[in-house]
Scaffold this active site. Structure first.
Site, PDB file in Angstrom:
ATOM      1  N   GLN A  84       0.769  -1.248   0.000  1.00 29.56           N
ATOM      2  CA  GLN A  84       0.000   0.000   0.000  1.00 29.56           C
ATOM      3  C   GLN A  84       0.800   1.299   0.000  1.00 29.56           C
ATOM      4  O   GLN A  84       0.501   2.231  -0.752  1.00 29.56           O
ATOM      5  CB  GLN A  84      -0.959   0.015   1.205  1.00 29.56           C
ATOM      6  CG  GLN A  84      -1.900   1.191   1.175  1.00 29.56           C
ATOM      7  CD  GLN A  84      -2.818   1.326   2.369  1.00 29.56           C
ATOM      8  OE1 GLN A  84      -3.334   2.401   2.622  1.00 29.56           O
ATOM      9  NE2 GLN A  84      -3.059   0.272   3.123  1.00 29.56           N
ATOM     10  N   GLU A 206       1.179  -1.223   8.219  1.00 31.98           N
ATOM     11  CA  GLU A 206       0.389  -0.074   8.684  1.00 31.98           C
ATOM     12  C   GLU A 206       0.282   0.064  10.214  1.00 31.98           C
ATOM     13  O   GLU A 206       0.679   1.069  10.796  1.00 31.98           O
ATOM     14  CB  GLU A 206      -1.021  -0.201   8.084  1.00 31.98           C
ATOM     15  CG  GLU A 206      -2.054   0.754   8.639  1.00 31.98           C
ATOM     16  CD  GLU A 206      -1.813   2.188   8.240  1.00 31.98           C
ATOM     17  OE1 GLU A 206      -1.581   2.438   7.055  1.00 31.98           O
ATOM     18  OE2 GLU A 206      -1.870   3.067   9.105  1.00 31.98           O
ATOM     19  N   ASP A 235       0.505   3.871   5.986  1.00 29.22           N
ATOM     20  CA  ASP A 235       0.772   3.532   4.586  1.00 29.22           C
ATOM     21  C   ASP A 235       0.477   4.709   3.650  1.00 29.22           C
ATOM     22  O   ASP A 235       1.371   5.273   3.037  1.00 29.22           O
ATOM     23  CB  ASP A 235      -0.106   2.348   4.165  1.00 29.22           C
ATOM     24  CG  ASP A 235       0.496   1.018   4.616  1.00 29.22           C
ATOM     25  OD1 ASP A 235       1.714   0.965   4.816  1.00 29.22           O
ATOM     26  OD2 ASP A 235      -0.253   0.045   4.750  1.00 29.22           O
ATOM     27  N   GLY A 314      -7.805  20.398  19.356  1.00 27.82           N
ATOM     28  CA  GLY A 314      -7.461  21.814  19.291  1.00 27.82           C
ATOM     29  C   GLY A 314      -7.943  22.569  20.510  1.00 27.82           C
ATOM     30  O   GLY A 314      -8.318  21.974  21.526  1.00 27.82           O
ATOM     31  N   GLY A 315      -7.962  23.872  20.408  1.00 23.56           N
ATOM     32  CA  GLY A 315      -8.345  24.712  21.531  1.00 23.56           C
ATOM     33  C   GLY A 315      -9.857  24.851  21.682  1.00 23.56           C
ATOM     34  O   GLY A 315     -10.332  25.470  22.638  1.00 23.56           O
TER      35      GLY A 315
HETATM   36  N1  CAO Z   1      11.933 -10.025  -9.066  1.00 23.42           N
HETATM   37  C1  CAO Z   1      12.641 -10.779  -8.198  1.00 23.42           C
HETATM   38  N2  CAO Z   1      12.577 -10.610  -6.861  1.00 23.42           N
HETATM   39  C2  CAO Z   1      11.760  -9.651  -6.405  1.00 23.42           C
HETATM   40  C3  CAO Z   1      10.992  -8.847  -7.256  1.00 23.42           C
HETATM   41  C4  CAO Z   1      11.107  -9.050  -8.649  1.00 23.42           C
HETATM   42  N3  CAO Z   1      10.421  -8.350  -9.538  1.00 23.42           N
HETATM   43  N4  CAO Z   1      10.275  -7.972  -6.505  1.00 23.42           N
HETATM   44  C5  CAO Z   1      10.582  -8.237  -5.220  1.00 23.42           C
HETATM   45  N5  CAO Z   1      11.474  -9.239  -5.158  1.00 23.42           N
HETATM   46  C6  CAO Z   1      12.069  -9.830  -3.971  1.00 23.42           C
HETATM   47  C7  CAO Z   1      12.874  -8.851  -3.164  1.00 23.42           C
HETATM   48  O1  CAO Z   1      14.113  -8.616  -3.763  1.00 23.42           O
HETATM   49  C8  CAO Z   1      12.960  -9.578  -1.835  1.00 23.42           C
HETATM   50  O2  CAO Z   1      13.973 -10.535  -1.897  1.00 23.42           O
HETATM   51  P1  CAO Z   1      15.073 -10.770  -0.741  1.00 23.42           P
HETATM   52  O3  CAO Z   1      14.333 -10.851   0.548  1.00 23.42           O
HETATM   53  O4  CAO Z   1      15.719 -12.049  -1.126  1.00 23.42           O
HETATM   54  O5  CAO Z   1      15.989  -9.618  -0.764  1.00 23.42           O
HETATM   55  C9  CAO Z   1      11.652 -10.331  -1.783  1.00 23.42           C
HETATM   56  O6  CAO Z   1      11.074 -10.226  -3.083  1.00 23.42           O
HETATM   57  C10 CAO Z   1      10.646  -9.851  -0.781  1.00 23.42           C
HETATM   58  O7  CAO Z   1      10.595  -8.449  -0.670  1.00 23.42           O
HETATM   59  P2  CAO Z   1      10.090  -7.782   0.691  1.00 23.42           P
HETATM   60  O8  CAO Z   1      10.924  -8.315   1.811  1.00 23.42           O
HETATM   61  O9  CAO Z   1      10.028  -6.329   0.524  1.00 23.42           O
HETATM   62  O10 CAO Z   1       8.608  -8.360   0.793  1.00 23.42           O
HETATM   63  P3  CAO Z   1       7.862  -9.009   2.034  1.00 23.42           P
HETATM   64  O11 CAO Z   1       6.543  -9.419   1.522  1.00 23.42           O
HETATM   65  O12 CAO Z   1       8.649 -10.053   2.713  1.00 23.42           O
HETATM   66  O13 CAO Z   1       7.684  -7.780   3.073  1.00 23.42           O
HETATM   67  C11 CAO Z   1       6.928  -5.588   3.706  1.00 23.42           C
HETATM   68  C12 CAO Z   1       6.681  -6.827   2.861  1.00 23.42           C
HETATM   69  C13 CAO Z   1       5.877  -4.578   3.359  1.00 23.42           C
HETATM   70  C14 CAO Z   1       6.822  -5.939   5.205  1.00 23.42           C
HETATM   71  C15 CAO Z   1       8.330  -5.054   3.429  1.00 23.42           C
HETATM   72  O14 CAO Z   1       8.468  -4.867   2.049  1.00 23.42           O
HETATM   73  C16 CAO Z   1       8.623  -3.726   4.143  1.00 23.42           C
HETATM   74  O15 CAO Z   1       8.886  -3.688   5.331  1.00 23.42           O
HETATM   75  N6  CAO Z   1       8.634  -2.640   3.370  1.00 23.42           N
HETATM   76  C17 CAO Z   1       8.962  -1.322   3.884  1.00 23.42           C
HETATM   77  C18 CAO Z   1       7.868  -0.746   4.696  1.00 23.42           C
HETATM   78  C19 CAO Z   1       6.583  -0.666   3.937  1.00 23.42           C
HETATM   79  O16 CAO Z   1       6.473  -0.115   2.866  1.00 23.42           O
HETATM   80  N7  CAO Z   1       5.544  -1.149   4.582  1.00 23.42           N
HETATM   81  C20 CAO Z   1       4.198  -0.913   4.112  1.00 23.42           C
HETATM   82  C21 CAO Z   1       3.629  -2.051   3.469  1.00 23.42           C
HETATM   83  S1  CAO Z   1       1.923  -1.782   3.208  1.00 23.42           S
HETATM   84  O17 CAO Z   1       1.217  -2.120   4.672  1.00 23.42           O
END
Ligand code: CAO
Length: 497
Positions: A84, A206, A235, A314-315
């Site tokens: 998001q 979030e 988000d 607020g106030g």
């Molecule tokens: N091709 C190949 N690999 C890909 C890819 C693509 N097109 N797109 C993503 N990947 C891979 C990434 O490189 C990553 O690999 P590694 O872990 O080996 O480095 C893997 O996919 C997973 O990415 P991620 O860790 O970002 O995804 P997740 O689902 O495990 O975590 C989230 C999700 C949101 C917790 C994490 O991305 C995060 O903390 N983001 C920052 C904060 C954020 O934006 N949070 C809000 C999310 S909305 O509520």
């Protein structure tokens, strides 16, 4: 038009300064310090001049408003966002005219495509409502051919936006140094859960951001547990912060020629939105927070900003009050603010005219310890009306009130539809659905909400038309599997049968 007021230095002082080689402004300052001359000098004239246009500024458009392109026309975004926070940012940029190219993992794409599915086989509302006006290319960024495509994308885009977990972009091989080496104009914008520090390596969603940013500890009722709010301040709020950072970086690049990194940490974004609560934290040192209901209830304050229920931040004291029908309708409520300038009108409206002059009620400080009692009396009145009747009676008197509107009521609100804040969008696999359109209206950059892309819908178009790969190169890239399932050649297909 922007205008600037120029205070002219006295002519004499300017001439003297010229002779001595001093700057005229400094000389004008020292001239002021001298004893007053016998002949009373004329007051320096105030001259209002229109700010001159920068030398390279374009001519003023003669096209009708809203018909000279979009605010971010010409800006191309490499959109590496998911879930998001990041997608809300790039969707806004797309609505303002940027060409947003979303990179998605072959086969699966943004994980939200398949989350909270309501129409089997179609992209979820979670995805479609956050990814309008974008193009989608599928690409395995961890493959050699994928990186070849990414390199070209980096070289042709202005901004890379990502919200991967900390370190993921580096692990892909896309370090800032490498990106900047390929394209020194590239802006690299990231959402992370936390900024540098104790929690910088944490994954964040979030509600974690709401808790870590101070929203949860200050939301809810005094005698209850901390609460998260339905507004996605972690988000979507951080996406907004990031979008502003990106636009500023684009502006600075116009002057410096180089890109920069933009970071919006979700904790920081939430805390920014909770700044009045940090205000209250510091006010606690000076004594109890008198506008909080607990003050009137003689409940002592602790060391930290407490949860304030529905008290106004607020106030001007305000709370949520029941309206007619509250027994069966969970949203038959109104927010009512006892704004000081309209206090007398409130007294007349609720049938307490004597409160206008009574020492316990006439002035705001006297009312503070009695807010509970006052709002209970106002509620007796609001309970005799629907929330819309309260609006009709209070608005002409300038009494600030607001109905508690349900999502159903908002979805059906005609004025929100007229302004494009609620839009109906058609989609090839799920049919028509409602979405929130662009909440920010620019008079010369009109938003046209277009449906979200299907997974990899624009892969061919982007490889050929944007990145200018030759048909042979495209065949190589595809044969490697970098864009998804390897297309079967006729021979292979026959062999497989
Ligand atoms: N091709 C190949 N690999 C890909 C890819 C693509 N097109 N797109 C993503 N990947 C891979 C990434 O490189 C990553 O690999 P590694 O872990 O080996 O480095 C893997 O996919 C997973 O990415 P991620 O860790 O970002 O995804 P997740 O689902 O495990 O975590 C989230 C999700 C949101 C917790 C994490 O991305 C995060 O903390 N983001 C920052 C904060 C954020 O934006 N949070 C809000 C999310 S909305 O509520």
């Amino acid at each position: 038009m922007a205008r600037k007021i120029v205070k002219k230095a006295p002519v004499k002082a300017k001439a003297k300064a010229k002779a001595k080689g001093k700057a005229p402004r400094a000389a004008a300052k020292s001239a002021k310090k001298k004893p007053a001359p016998k002949v009373v000098a004329k007051k320096p004239a105030l001259k209002v001049v229109a700010r001159s246009a920068p030398k390279a500024a374009p001519r003023i458009s003669k096209k009708p408003w809203g018909q000279d392109g979009k605010a971010l026309d010409g800006v191309r975004i490499l959109d590496f966002t998911h879930v998001q926070s990041g997608p809300t940012c790039t969707q806004l940029l797309a609505w303002f005219g940027a060409d947003v190219i979303k990179i998605e993992r072959p086969g699966q794409g943004d994980i939200t495509r398949g989350q909270l599915v309501d129409v089997p086989g179609a992209d979820s509302l979670y995805f479609t409502m956050l990814n309008h006006n974008k193009r989608s290319i599928t690409l395995d960024s961890k493959s050699t051919e994928g990186m070849r495509v990414l390199e070209r994308l980096v070289k042709t885009c202005d901004v890379l936006v990502e919200n991967f977990a900390p370190g993921a972009l580096d692990r892909m091989g896309l370090t800032w140094e490498r990106i900047h080496g390929w394209n020194p104009r590239m802006i690299v914008a990231s959402v992370k859960g936390f900024g540098p520090g104790t929690y910088e390596d944490c994954k964040v969603y979030e509600n974690i951001a709401q808790c870590a940013g101070g929203a949860a500890s200050t939301t809810g009722f005094l005698d209850g547990i901390p609460l998260v709010t339905g507004a996605q301040i972690g988000d979507s709020g951080t996406g907004l912060h990031l979008a502003l950072g990106i636009v500023c970086a684009l502006m600075q690049r116009n002057r410096t020629g180089r890109g920069q990194r933009v970071l919006a940490a979700m904790q920081d974004g939430v805390l920014n939105l909770c700044r009045v609560k940090l205000r209250d934290q510091q006010r606690l040192k000076a004594g109890p927070l008198k506008e909080y209901t607990q003050y009137g209830q003689n409940i002592p304050f602790g060391e930290a900003t407490p949860r304030a229920g529905n008290d106004s931040g607020g106030g001007q004291p305000g709370v949520i009050l029941k309206c007619k029908g509250w027994e069966t309708d969970p949203n038959a409520y109104i927010y009512f603010i006892t704004q000081a300038p309209v206090w007398e009108k409130i007294c007349d409206l609720i049938g307490e005219p004597e409160w206008k002059t009574h020492p316990d009620y006439a002035k705001p400080p006297a009312r503070l310890p009695r807010l509970k009692e006052i709002f209970e009396r106002i509620e007796q009145w609001t309970m005799t009306k629907t929330k819309f009747e309260v609006m009709e009676l209070c608005n002409p008197l300038d009494i600030p009130v607001g109905p508690i509107l349900s999502m159903k009521e908002l979805a059906e609100d005609q004025s929100l539809r007229n302004t494009g804040t609620i839009v109906e969008v058609d989609h090839p696999t799920r049919g028509a659905y409602l979405s929130v359109g662009n909440p920010i209206k620019l008079s010369d950059s009109i938003t046209d909400v277009k449906r979200s892309p299907l997974l990899g819908e624009h892969t061919d178009e982007i490889l050929s038309k944007v990145l200018k790969f030759t048909p042979r190169q495209i065949a190589e890239i595809k044969a490697s599997g970098a864009t998804g399932e390897v297309p079967k050649t006729p021979e292979k297909a026959i062999a497989a049968e």
